[in-house]
Design a protein around this motif. Sequence first.
Motif, short mmCIF file in Angstrom:
data_model
loop_
_atom_site.label_atom_id
_atom_site.label_comp_id
_atom_site.label_asym_id
_atom_site.label_seq_id
_atom_site.Cartn_x
_atom_site.Cartn_y
_atom_site.Cartn_z
N ARG A 217 78.62 24.44 -36.92
CA ARG A 217 79.29 23.69 -35.84
C ARG A 217 79.05 22.19 -36.02
N TRP A 232 94.46 22.84 -34.97
CA TRP A 232 94.71 24.22 -34.57
C TRP A 232 93.76 25.19 -35.26
N PRO A 235 89.70 26.08 -33.22
CA PRO A 235 89.38 27.18 -32.29
C PRO A 235 89.14 28.51 -33.00
N THR A 236 89.93 28.80 -34.04
CA THR A 236 89.74 30.05 -34.76
C THR A 236 88.41 30.06 -35.50
N ALA A 239 85.63 30.41 -32.95
CA ALA A 239 85.61 31.78 -32.44
C ALA A 239 84.98 32.73 -33.45
#
Length: 372
Positions: A217, A232, A235-236, A239
Amino acid sequence: MLFRSPGPLRQVEVVRDRLLQWMAEDPTLQPRDILVMTPQVDTLAPLVAAVFGDREAVGVSIPWRLTDRSQQSQAGIGRTLLSLLRLGGERLTASGLETLLACQPLQQHFELQPREVVRLQGVLQRAGFRWGLDGPARGGDPVHSLSWTIDRLLLGLVLPERSGLALADGRAAVAPLAADPDLALCGRWLHLLTRLRHWLGQLAISTTSDSWAQRLRELLGDLFGDGGEAAWELPTLLAALDGWQEAAAGSPLLLEAPVVAAVLDEALAEDSGRFGHRSGSLTISALEPMRAIPHRVIVLLGLDAGVFPRQRDRPGFHLMERRRRLGDPAPADQDRYVLLEALLSARSHLLISWSCRDDRSGEPLQIGRAHV
């Protein structure tokens, strides 16, 4: 409408030209009314980008969107993260570093243009970078490592590049290298290289799954920021990290970077690239069930023999092969169903295209059973 083409490039060109002709004949036909599906989305993706993105060839710009590609198949954040993890478990090479520098979100975060990155690659070659992160990675000799190269560039900011001028730190002499007269550009180059050096060093340290999730992270925030045009993907990725951290919570195992890369690779391959099918642009997607929502124009591209319909790829010792039962999944039957679904979903035009000749040898190809 059926088209036999001599190769995949010609297939894409024929599709583009036919779509432009239909749109010219019918002003009410919009790009959002067109769906292009193919069983070879990863293979044809570079050709689609080259043909549909070449505005100068036809003088018309068609808004299009390519979906159903896994994140690690693109030079974006996902694939670059996997490359970093794999390099964390092996020696850093000049070609590996060049692959990292080609990531557009990375370039955007460090305010570098593609041509400036190409110049940086030439500077690294002239500075003598060959392989290795630092001296310990090269068995104690730092010469031609990334750290040694960065030291040369730093000295070049304050000392002239002159024959015989070098500084020795007890291990190896470092001669200054004048990389570029633009000091601001040199500063951005050095900022990027030092952050890559830092994170490659961190990724070489084995740790637990919880620590890996936190480390990655921080890496994503430091190297890619908000992601820019590839936001975009974040987020994937986050997750996937959260799911892995939850599944492996409390595990005391110390994992190496290549193992983490394999875990994330599998997670990203499952769900990535599944969005954007109703974006208002011409959609190019994989040939899958429930994808052909009624469109005015539907194009089935790349239905080559041997590719469509798909054959079973399970080994002979697979239990489902030894005893077949009603309802067992069959890829060929699924593809036939998708073909019928596309036929029913086309409201105005249907175009089916496949290759009739080998694009290398020019030999005729056998026609597929689905075409018959």
